[in-house]
Design a protein around this motif. Structure first.
Motif, mmCIF file in Angstrom:
data_model
loop_
_atom_site.group_PDB
_atom_site.id
_atom_site.type_symbol
_atom_site.label_atom_id
_atom_site.label_comp_id
_atom_site.label_asym_id
_atom_site.label_seq_id
_atom_site.Cartn_x
_atom_site.Cartn_y
_atom_site.Cartn_z
ATOM 1 N N PHE A 52 -39.202 -45.931 -99.121
ATOM 2 C CA PHE A 52 -40.080 -45.590 -98.001
ATOM 3 C C PHE A 52 -39.399 -45.642 -96.631
ATOM 4 C CE2 PHE A 52 -43.764 -47.450 -100.688
ATOM 5 C CZ PHE A 52 -43.949 -46.225 -101.317
ATOM 6 N N ASN A 53 -38.187 -46.166 -96.559
ATOM 7 C CA ASN A 53 -37.542 -46.380 -95.256
ATOM 8 C C ASN A 53 -37.475 -45.118 -94.405
ATOM 9 O OD1 ASN A 53 -37.119 -49.129 -95.278
ATOM 10 N ND2 ASN A 53 -35.092 -49.005 -96.206
ATOM 11 N N ASP A 54 -37.003 -44.015 -95.005
ATOM 12 C CA ASP A 54 -36.853 -42.777 -94.239
ATOM 13 C C ASP A 54 -38.216 -42.210 -93.838
ATOM 14 O OD1 ASP A 54 -34.122 -42.988 -94.425
ATOM 15 O OD2 ASP A 54 -33.934 -41.585 -96.106
ATOM 16 N N VAL A 55 -39.208 -42.376 -94.707
ATOM 17 C CA VAL A 55 -40.554 -41.893 -94.406
ATOM 18 C C VAL A 55 -41.101 -42.610 -93.172
ATOM 19 C CG1 VAL A 55 -42.931 -41.743 -95.253
ATOM 20 C CG2 VAL A 55 -41.029 -41.281 -96.805
ATOM 21 N N LEU A 56 -40.938 -43.925 -93.134
ATOM 22 C CA LEU A 56 -41.436 -44.707 -92.004
ATOM 23 C C LEU A 56 -40.700 -44.362 -90.721
ATOM 24 C CD1 LEU A 56 -41.887 -48.177 -93.723
ATOM 25 C CD2 LEU A 56 -43.686 -46.675 -92.883
ATOM 26 N N ALA A 57 -39.398 -44.145 -90.825
ATOM 27 C CA ALA A 57 -38.618 -43.793 -89.638
ATOM 28 C C ALA A 57 -39.122 -42.493 -89.032
ATOM 29 C CB ALA A 57 -37.136 -43.679 -89.997
ATOM 30 N N GLU A 58 -39.524 -41.555 -89.887
ATOM 31 C CA GLU A 58 -40.046 -40.276 -89.405
ATOM 32 C C GLU A 58 -41.470 -40.419 -88.870
ATOM 33 O OE1 GLU A 58 -39.899 -36.259 -88.483
ATOM 34 O OE2 GLU A 58 -38.299 -37.568 -89.224
ATOM 35 N N LEU A 59 -42.309 -41.149 -89.586
ATOM 36 C CA LEU A 59 -43.709 -41.315 -89.178
ATOM 37 C C LEU A 59 -43.840 -42.007 -87.830
ATOM 38 C CD1 LEU A 59 -45.612 -42.402 -92.434
ATOM 39 C CD2 LEU A 59 -45.905 -40.276 -91.162
ATOM 40 N N PHE A 60 -42.980 -42.999 -87.588
ATOM 41 C CA PHE A 60 -43.098 -43.807 -86.380
ATOM 42 C C PHE A 60 -41.914 -43.611 -85.435
ATOM 43 C CE2 PHE A 60 -45.815 -45.791 -89.505
ATOM 44 C CZ PHE A 60 -46.962 -46.074 -88.773
ATOM 45 N N SER A 61 -41.394 -42.395 -85.412
ATOM 46 C CA SER A 61 -40.242 -42.109 -84.545
ATOM 47 C C SER A 61 -40.600 -42.184 -83.067
ATOM 48 C CB SER A 61 -39.693 -40.710 -84.860
ATOM 49 O OG SER A 61 -40.693 -39.724 -84.643
ATOM 50 N N ASP A 62 -41.923 -42.178 -82.759
ATOM 51 C CA ASP A 62 -42.357 -42.225 -81.367
ATOM 52 C C ASP A 62 -42.475 -43.644 -80.829
ATOM 53 O OD1 ASP A 62 -44.431 -42.539 -83.250
ATOM 54 O OD2 ASP A 62 -45.960 -42.184 -81.724
ATOM 55 N N ILE A 63 -42.241 -44.628 -81.681
ATOM 56 C CA ILE A 63 -42.372 -46.027 -81.268
ATOM 57 C C ILE A 63 -40.988 -46.640 -81.194
ATOM 58 C CG2 ILE A 63 -43.343 -48.284 -81.853
ATOM 59 C CD1 ILE A 63 -45.574 -46.845 -83.303
ATOM 60 N N GLY A 68 -38.961 -49.843 -88.703
ATOM 61 C CA GLY A 68 -39.799 -49.541 -89.848
ATOM 62 C C GLY A 68 -40.767 -50.660 -90.134
ATOM 63 N N ALA A 69 -40.756 -51.152 -91.366
ATOM 64 C CA ALA A 69 -41.609 -52.283 -91.733
ATOM 65 C C ALA A 69 -40.773 -53.546 -91.850
ATOM 66 C CB ALA A 69 -42.329 -51.996 -93.035
ATOM 67 N N GLN A 70 -39.638 -53.602 -91.155
ATOM 68 C CA GLN A 70 -38.798 -54.794 -91.145
ATOM 69 C C GLN A 70 -38.789 -55.394 -89.742
ATOM 70 O OE1 GLN A 70 -34.919 -53.859 -92.692
ATOM 71 N NE2 GLN A 70 -35.703 -53.141 -94.659
ATOM 72 N N PRO A 128 -39.114 -39.077 -101.588
ATOM 73 C CA PRO A 128 -40.286 -39.585 -100.868
ATOM 74 C C PRO A 128 -40.639 -38.791 -99.620
ATOM 75 C CG PRO A 128 -38.825 -41.382 -101.493
ATOM 76 C CD PRO A 128 -38.088 -40.114 -101.763
ATOM 77 N N MET A 129 -39.678 -38.034 -99.068
ATOM 78 C CA MET A 129 -39.979 -37.252 -97.870
ATOM 79 C C MET A 129 -41.014 -36.163 -98.160
ATOM 80 S SD MET A 129 -38.375 -38.705 -95.440
ATOM 81 C CE MET A 129 -38.323 -37.537 -94.075
ATOM 82 N N ALA A 130 -41.277 -35.911 -99.447
ATOM 83 C CA ALA A 130 -42.341 -34.974 -99.815
ATOM 84 C C ALA A 130 -43.700 -35.467 -99.331
ATOM 85 C CB ALA A 130 -42.372 -34.780 -101.327
ATOM 86 N N GLY A 158 -55.019 -48.004 -90.802
ATOM 87 C CA GLY A 158 -55.499 -46.874 -90.017
ATOM 88 C C GLY A 158 -54.380 -46.032 -89.440
ATOM 89 N N MET A 159 -53.372 -46.680 -88.873
ATOM 90 C CA MET A 159 -52.309 -45.928 -88.206
ATOM 91 C C MET A 159 -51.470 -45.124 -89.195
ATOM 92 S SD MET A 159 -53.247 -46.669 -85.249
ATOM 93 C CE MET A 159 -52.044 -45.894 -84.182
ATOM 94 N N VAL A 160 -51.058 -45.730 -90.297
ATOM 95 C CA VAL A 160 -50.214 -44.995 -91.236
ATOM 96 C C VAL A 160 -51.046 -43.997 -92.034
ATOM 97 C CG1 VAL A 160 -50.357 -46.600 -93.209
ATOM 98 C CG2 VAL A 160 -48.288 -45.235 -92.854
ATOM 99 N N GLY A 161 -52.289 -44.354 -92.359
ATOM 100 C CA GLY A 161 -53.143 -43.428 -93.095
ATOM 101 C C GLY A 161 -53.391 -42.146 -92.322
#
Length: 429
Positions: A52-63, A68-70, A128-130, A158-161
């Protein structure tokens, strides 16, 4: 067993801050209830987080904060804590949601998203990027995620969903802070407010989800997914300690102070830490004096739920994330024997350490996030001696919540802390 037959530890019904050593603590045992949580579950969570690391980096690139979740492990050089090595596990700076709930809540949402895509014939475990594709978003928009919370789990889910495209509905108790509701609504989350406590909000969310096949309920009280999502943090800690040259052993035991609400986050982390460090780690749950739900459940010895109201407590605290009257029975059953004990703290302790940790170390914390410092300052010496640890030790204080604190809320929290400090000229030891 009825509540009338239960004798609660001295000081609990009187709302006095105490250290309660768990009478059923088994420091050298692993998971006993393999039917609910197994070692495969814990190991699988670590592998999933890596995916999930790359997915989180993309989802929250604005923060900009966190990773990520670390979160980072900070060495605290502070004369307020003269005993042993003191480190801060800075989950208040987690990039996704700014709290420890970003570990379990985000993990369960991403796991559910993978399951949904698999059921629609879209392979995503190899890539997972799918999860971020337009095809995936079109599928997720048909589904709804529902959760009950005092605030931070709702915030995380809420935020990730919403970023993935799910419809999200959160049921929030009267303890939830207004600014978290505003932030969720601004992200398109349907916030349902309840003029009742956390357990009522969870029950309401559960009822809503039970009648709709396209609705998924994230159960803060009973979710194994949440529990194992949190557990992966233990490997993160182990790697960080190794990188800093700290070796945990019989001669240098690890004491970990974990804020506890319903118990899922500290419970999952405890499972992971005991798996890695065994008898050389002692996990201390920290609760407000008005809401010591895990202490009450474990001390009762009952296999049935026992809440804080049973001993006359109010469940009213400034720590909204810890304002829980009834602990998770899943955690009590699966993790109970691995919890070293529970330390309770006053609301004024929380306010004091919100201010202290800002001025001493620049940590911006909610009252819930300051719980570990309050417990360590008030009870740390007694806790070490209760484990015959007069030798060297390493202490990790886990933070949660605060980096997204609105400025006005933050200023109010600091002012309260300053008032407490001014009335406690000799506090801090």
């Amino acid at each position: 067993m009825t509540t009338e037959q239960i004798v609660f530890p001295e000081g609990v019904p009187e709302s006095r801050p105490i250290w309660w050593r768990n009478t059923k603590y088994k420091s050298d045992t692993g998971i006993e209830n393999q039917s609910k949580v197994s070692m495969d579950d814990l190991n699988g969570a670590v592998k999933s987080w890596m995916r999930f690391n790359d997915v989180l980096a993309e989802l929250f690139s604005d923060i900009s904060i966190g990773n990520g979740a670390q979160s980072e492990l900070i060495h605290l050089n502070c004369s307020e804590f003269p005993s042993g090595c003191v480190l801060v596990k800075a989950d208040h700076k987690i990039k996704t949601t700014g709290s420890i709930k970003g570990r379990g809540g985000v993990y369960e949402v991403l796991s559910y998203a993978e399951d949904i895509l698999q059921s629609h014939g879209v392979g995503c475990r190899a890539d997972p990027m799918a999860l971020l594709s337009s095809e995936a978003r079109n599928i997720f928009e048909r589904y709804r995620i529902v959760v009950g919370s005092t605030g931070n789990l709702a915030f995380s889910v809420g935020m990730v969903g919403r970023k993935l495209g799910f419809r999200v509905e959160v049921h929030m108790s009267r303890d939830a802070k207004a600014w978290k509701k505003v932030r969720l609504r601004s992200a398109g989350v349907n916030v349902v407010e309840h003029d009742n406590d956390y357990s009522h909000a969870v029950a309401a969310a559960r009822a809503v989800a039970s009648s709709d096949a396209f609705t998924y309920f994230i159960d803060d009280e009973n979710s194994v997914k949440l529990l194992v999502g949190y557990s992966a943090a233990a490997l993160e800690i182990s790697n960080q300690l190794e990188e800093t040259g700290i070796r945990i052993s019989h001669d240098n035991p690890l004491f970990v102070y974990l804020p506890c609400g319903v118990g899922g986050a500290p419970g999952g982390i405890t499972l992971g830490l005991k798996n890695i460090f065994g008898s050389n780690v002692h996990c201390i749950f920290v609760e407000p004096v008005a809401s010591p739900s895990m202490l009450v459940q474990l001390a009762s010895g009952s296999v049935r739920p026992v809440n804080v109201y049973a001993c006359g407590l109010s469940n009213e605290t400034i720590a909204d994330g810890l304002a829980v009257a009834q602990a998770s029975m899943l955690v009590a059953e699966v993790v109970g024997h691995q919890i070293a004990g529970v330390a309770t703290v006053l609301d004024d302790d929380l306010s004091e350490w919100v201010e202290r940790m800002w001025t001493l170390a620049g940590l911006r914390l909610e009252p819930s996030g300051a719980a570990g410092f309050a417990a360590f300052a008030r009870h740390g010496s007694v806790i070490r001696h209760s484990f015959d640890s007069s030798r060297a030790s390493t202490n990790i204080i886990w933070t949660t919540g605060g980096s997204f604190f609105p400025d006005l809320e933050w200023a109010s929290a600091r002012e309260h802390g300053q008032r407490v400090l001014s009335s406690r000229p000799n506090s801090g030891g």
